[in-house]
Scaffold this motif. Structure first.
Motif, PDB file in Angstrom:
ATOM      1  N   ALA A 102      30.288  51.819  44.889  1.00  0.00           N
ATOM      2  CA  ALA A 102      30.700  52.466  44.012  1.00  0.00           C
ATOM      3  C   ALA A 102      29.716  52.612  42.609  1.00  0.00           C
ATOM      4  O   ALA A 102      29.968  52.998  41.828  1.00  0.00           O
ATOM      5  CB  ALA A 102      32.130  51.677  43.255  1.00  0.00           C
ATOM      6  N   ASN A 138      37.283  56.600  43.348  1.00  0.00           N
ATOM      7  CA  ASN A 138      36.166  56.015  44.350  1.00  0.00           C
ATOM      8  C   ASN A 138      36.146  56.968  45.417  1.00  0.00           C
ATOM      9  O   ASN A 138      36.855  57.252  46.177  1.00  0.00           O
ATOM     10  CB  ASN A 138      36.746  54.523  44.555  1.00  0.00           C
ATOM     11  N   LYS A 151      34.972  56.254  48.100  1.00  0.00           N
ATOM     12  CA  LYS A 151      35.338  55.649  49.393  1.00  0.00           C
ATOM     13  C   LYS A 151      36.684  55.801  49.752  1.00  0.00           C
ATOM     14  O   LYS A 151      37.604  55.544  48.591  1.00  0.00           O
ATOM     15  CB  LYS A 151      34.929  54.150  49.249  1.00  0.00           C
ATOM     16  N   PHE A 202      37.330  48.142  36.946  1.00  0.00           N
ATOM     17  CA  PHE A 202      37.431  48.010  38.363  1.00  0.00           C
ATOM     18  C   PHE A 202      38.789  47.406  38.630  1.00  0.00           C
ATOM     19  O   PHE A 202      39.278  46.705  37.883  1.00  0.00           O
ATOM     20  CB  PHE A 202      36.444  47.085  39.012  1.00  0.00           C
ATOM     21  N   VAL A 216      40.532  52.900  50.056  1.00  0.00           N
ATOM     22  CA  VAL A 216      40.613  51.788  48.998  1.00  0.00           C
ATOM     23  C   VAL A 216      41.696  51.678  48.194  1.00  0.00           C
ATOM     24  O   VAL A 216      41.899  50.650  47.572  1.00  0.00           O
ATOM     25  CB  VAL A 216      39.461  52.134  47.917  1.00  0.00           C
ATOM     26  N   VAL A 233      38.460  48.982  44.177  1.00  0.00           N
ATOM     27  CA  VAL A 233      37.435  48.492  45.147  1.00  0.00           C
ATOM     28  C   VAL A 233      38.357  47.392  46.259  1.00  0.00           C
ATOM     29  O   VAL A 233      38.693  46.547  45.705  1.00  0.00           O
ATOM     30  CB  VAL A 233      36.127  47.864  44.306  1.00  0.00           C
ATOM     31  N   GLN A 234      37.730  47.666  47.310  1.00  0.00           N
ATOM     32  CA  GLN A 234      38.044  46.587  48.258  1.00  0.00           C
ATOM     33  C   GLN A 234      37.082  45.398  48.072  1.00  0.00           C
ATOM     34  O   GLN A 234      35.917  45.499  47.455  1.00  0.00           O
ATOM     35  CB  GLN A 234      38.186  46.861  49.614  1.00  0.00           C
ATOM     36  N   ASP A 251      31.448  47.108  49.706  1.00  0.00           N
ATOM     37  CA  ASP A 251      32.524  48.249  49.068  1.00  0.00           C
ATOM     38  C   ASP A 251      31.953  48.259  47.758  1.00  0.00           C
ATOM     39  O   ASP A 251      32.100  49.317  47.186  1.00  0.00           O
ATOM     40  CB  ASP A 251      33.914  47.922  49.216  1.00  0.00           C
ATOM     41  N   ILE A 252      31.831  47.253  46.968  1.00  0.00           N
ATOM     42  CA  ILE A 252      31.586  47.285  45.595  1.00  0.00           C
ATOM     43  C   ILE A 252      30.346  48.003  45.235  1.00  0.00           C
ATOM     44  O   ILE A 252      30.316  48.996  44.356  1.00  0.00           O
ATOM     45  CB  ILE A 252      31.608  45.812  44.912  1.00  0.00           C
TER      46      ILE A 252
END
Ligand SMILES: Nc1ncnc2c1ncn2[C@@H]1O[C@H](COP(=O)(O)OP(=O)(O)O)[C@@H](O)[C@H]1O
Ligand SMILES: [Mg+2]
Length: 228
Positions: free
Chosen positions: A129, A18, A20, A151, A23, A119-120, A125-126
């Motif tokens: 992704a 991810n 990000k 996920f 996470v 994923v948070q 946040d989702i």
């Protein structure tokens, strides 16, 4: 629990990806790696993130005298070929994903049998992704559905349910969502800085149960892939 469902001499490669940051990729990767090692598997962690958090964790573990799964860093997007050559030498290779959606991530997707996407639990946040999911689906479409991906809801606040917008965002991206998840717990943060894992800090703790549940669900999904 029985995790040796994959055939002998068969290496499973799991990428935790991810783009990000924060996470929980590295946290999940080292804890899953340790859980597999404690079950007797030969486990390698490949740190593909220039930040090198997994390498830092490994160094801390060495300073503490722990015998954790070895972490090697890579600084070039050559995972597909190098991991291909390591197949057979390990039961599981976990790739700790980079914080950018560039060549390194593409390389990890190509090397992996399975991509786990922490994923948070927020819609924002989702949706962040989405590009990663598209890369994975593009790869799947030319390689018979490989890598499989799912996920993992990460760092959920204890006692809360997934917000509706988070749930619908997850569903819209159309990948499986593990029922097991990690919640926000001090033990996870503590283990990263001490070169340890939640399994070592509190072997009967709630975080350990989360990691074991994630692993079990993951192995069920992967065995259908490897045997199918
Ligand atoms: N489930 C959790 N509960 C509490 N802290 C967490 C949890 N997962 C990760 N953290 C902490 O959040 C920070 C980011 O986690 P990390 O695994 O490094 O994320 P990433 O690799 O995706 O950047 C770290 O300080 C880590 O200790
Ligand atoms: Mg990381």
């Amino acid at each position: 629990m029985h995790f040796h469902s994959h055939k002998e001499n068969m290496t499973q490669v799991i990428a935790v990806a991810n783009q990000k940051g924060g996470v929980g990729k590295t946290t999940v990767a080292v804890n899953l790696a340790r859980a597999l090692q404690l079950m007797g598997q030969r486990v390698l962690i490949v740190d593909s993130d220039p930040q090198g958090s997994a390498r830092d964790w490994y160094q801390a573990s060495q300073n503490q005298g722990y015998d954790m799964p070895v972490v090697v860093g890579v600084d070039r997007p050559v995972l597909e070929t190098s991991i291909q050559k390591l197949r057979g030498a390990f039961d599981t290779i976990l790739i700790d994903g980079a914080a950018k959606l560039q060549d390194m991530t593409i390389s990890a997707i190509k090397a992996a049998d399975f991509v786990l996407i922490p994923v948070q639990p927020s819609a924002l946040d989702i949706w962040a992704a989405e590009d990663l999911v598209e890369l994975i689906k593009a790869r799947q479409s030319i390689t018979n559905g490989k890598p499989l991906a799912a996920f993992l809801v990460s760092r959920q606040i204890v006692g809360t349910r997934l917000a509706n917008d988070a749930n619908s965002a997850l569903e819209a991206l159309n990948l499986p969502i593990l029922a097991a998840r990690t919640t926000q717990r001090v033990a996870y943060a503590e283990c990263m800085s001490t070169g340890s894992t939640v399994l070592d800090l509190e072997s009967n703790g709630l975080a350990t149960s989360e990691i074991k549940a994630i692993l079990q669900e993951l192995q069920t999904l992967i065995s259908t892939l490897l045997e199918g």
